[in-house]
Design a protein around this motif. Structure first.
Motif, PDB file in Angstrom:
ATOM      1  N   CYS A  51       0.667  -1.262   0.127  1.00 47.24           N
ATOM      2  CA  CYS A  51      -0.027  -0.196  -0.254  1.00 47.24           C
ATOM      3  C   CYS A  51       0.734   1.038   0.013  1.00 47.24           C
ATOM      4  CB  CYS A  51      -0.812   0.301   0.916  1.00 47.24           C
ATOM      5  SG  CYS A  51      -2.264  -1.231   0.467  1.00 47.24           S
ATOM      6  N   ILE A  52       1.987   1.595   0.701  1.00 43.84           N
ATOM      7  CA  ILE A  52       2.988   2.536   0.474  1.00 43.84           C
ATOM      8  C   ILE A  52       3.322   3.108  -0.359  1.00 43.84           C
ATOM      9  CG2 ILE A  52       4.558   3.476   1.950  1.00 43.84           C
ATOM     10  CD1 ILE A  52       3.278   1.721   4.353  1.00 43.84           C
ATOM     11  N   ARG A  53       3.719   1.503  -0.926  1.00 43.58           N
ATOM     12  CA  ARG A  53       4.633   1.555  -2.223  1.00 43.58           C
ATOM     13  C   ARG A  53       3.461   2.153  -3.472  1.00 43.58           C
ATOM     14  NH1 ARG A  53       9.595   1.385  -5.704  1.00 43.58           N
ATOM     15  NH2 ARG A  53       8.830  -0.509  -7.914  1.00 43.58           N
ATOM     16  N   LEU A  54       2.686   1.780  -3.422  1.00 45.05           N
ATOM     17  CA  LEU A  54       1.237   1.941  -4.484  1.00 45.05           C
ATOM     18  C   LEU A  54       0.736   3.488  -4.166  1.00 45.05           C
ATOM     19  CD1 LEU A  54      -0.582  -0.862  -4.873  1.00 45.05           C
ATOM     20  CD2 LEU A  54       0.966  -0.183  -6.627  1.00 45.05           C
ATOM     21  N   ALA A  55       1.042   3.796  -3.175  1.00 43.37           N
ATOM     22  CA  ALA A  55       1.155   5.293  -2.799  1.00 43.37           C
ATOM     23  C   ALA A  55       1.611   6.265  -3.180  1.00 43.37           C
ATOM     24  CB  ALA A  55       0.686   5.872  -1.562  1.00 43.37           C
ATOM     25  N   THR A  56       3.364   6.076  -2.497  1.00 40.40           N
ATOM     26  CA  THR A  56       4.209   6.627  -3.087  1.00 40.40           C
ATOM     27  C   THR A  56       4.713   6.674  -3.910  1.00 40.40           C
ATOM     28  OG1 THR A  56       6.261   5.103  -1.285  1.00 40.40           O
ATOM     29  CG2 THR A  56       4.099   7.199  -0.773  1.00 40.40           C
ATOM     30  N   GLY A  57       5.177   5.125  -4.315  1.00 40.93           N
ATOM     31  CA  GLY A  57       6.034   4.929  -5.319  1.00 40.93           C
ATOM     32  C   GLY A  57       7.893   4.121  -5.226  1.00 40.93           C
ATOM     33  N   THR A  60      12.250   2.464  -0.683  1.00 43.21           N
ATOM     34  CA  THR A  60      12.558   2.728   0.278  1.00 43.21           C
ATOM     35  C   THR A  60      11.612   3.140   0.893  1.00 43.21           C
ATOM     36  OG1 THR A  60      14.358   3.521  -1.368  1.00 43.21           O
ATOM     37  CG2 THR A  60      14.539   4.715   0.950  1.00 43.21           C
ATOM     38  N   VAL A  61      10.788   4.548   0.705  1.00 39.48           N
ATOM     39  CA  VAL A  61       9.876   4.507   1.907  1.00 39.48           C
ATOM     40  C   VAL A  61       8.648   4.065   2.327  1.00 39.48           C
ATOM     41  CG1 VAL A  61       7.942   5.953   2.135  1.00 39.48           C
ATOM     42  CG2 VAL A  61       9.839   6.966   0.195  1.00 39.48           C
ATOM     43  N   ALA A  62       8.664   3.011   1.042  1.00 35.36           N
ATOM     44  CA  ALA A  62       7.470   1.362   2.224  1.00 35.36           C
ATOM     45  C   ALA A  62       8.386   0.461   2.622  1.00 35.36           C
ATOM     46  CB  ALA A  62       6.939   0.892  -0.005  1.00 35.36           C
ATOM     47  N   THR A  63       9.504   0.557   2.578  1.00 37.65           N
ATOM     48  CA  THR A  63       9.879  -0.335   3.449  1.00 37.65           C
ATOM     49  C   THR A  63      10.076   0.450   5.074  1.00 37.65           C
ATOM     50  OG1 THR A  63      11.093  -1.860   1.626  1.00 37.65           O
ATOM     51  CG2 THR A  63      12.231  -1.363   4.104  1.00 37.65           C
ATOM     52  N   ILE A  64      11.091   1.458   4.879  1.00 41.38           N
ATOM     53  CA  ILE A  64      11.042   1.975   6.303  1.00 41.38           C
ATOM     54  C   ILE A  64       9.733   2.103   6.713  1.00 41.38           C
ATOM     55  CG2 ILE A  64      11.755   4.138   7.479  1.00 41.38           C
ATOM     56  CD1 ILE A  64      14.291   4.696   4.697  1.00 41.38           C
TER      57      ILE A  64
END
Length: 143
Positions: A51-57, A60-64
């Motif tokens: 979900c975070i990956r799809l929202a932000t692209g 790195t942000v998704a993992t953290i």
């Protein structure tokens, strides 16, 4: 300094997003959902990262962000921290798209069109993510 600045910016953005979500009560809500809602911790960790990956692209942000949200779930459920890390990593690479700098790097280096990059790179990243989740679940079943 420019390449290091971009990395530091992505890490800072992930940490800030994580803190906003934790302060909003998402970590506690997910821990409650995992313990009382019957949602297993490993697929949850993967789904949060997706979900975070799809929202932000950003992987790195998704993992953290997912790594900062999931410790409460791990503690509440007794899930393996190592497998949770692997599930988050698998989820963080799901479907590279136009918000992902890596999408544009792949597109420009290979000289593909945007639709072709979706059909190849984005599909490959999604397959890697899903196969990663399956392997993590299999490892959890074996261990």
């Amino acid at each position: 300094m420019a390449p290091a600045g971009a990395i530091i910016l992505a890490i800072g953005a992930g940490g800030a997003l994580k803190q906003v979500l934790v302060s909003a009560g998402l970590a506690d809500f997910l821990a409650h959902l995992a313990t009382h809602g019957g949602i297993p911790a490993l697929p949850m960790a993967w789904a949060v990262a997706v979900c975070i990956r799809l929202a932000t692209g950003s992987a790195t942000v998704a993992t953290i962000t997912a790594a900062g949200i999931m410790p409460g779930v791990v503690a509440a459920t007794g899930a393996s921290p190592e497998l949770t890390v692997l599930a988050i990593g698998a989820g963080s690479v799901f479907f590279s798209h136009v918000n992902d700098p890596g999408f544009w790097l792949v597109r420009s280096y290979l000289g593909t069109s945007t639709p072709d990059t979706f059909r190849t790179w984005s599909v490959l990243e999604t397959l890697i993510s899903v196969v990663g989740l399956v392997l993590v679940l299999a490892a959890g079943w074996i261990v």
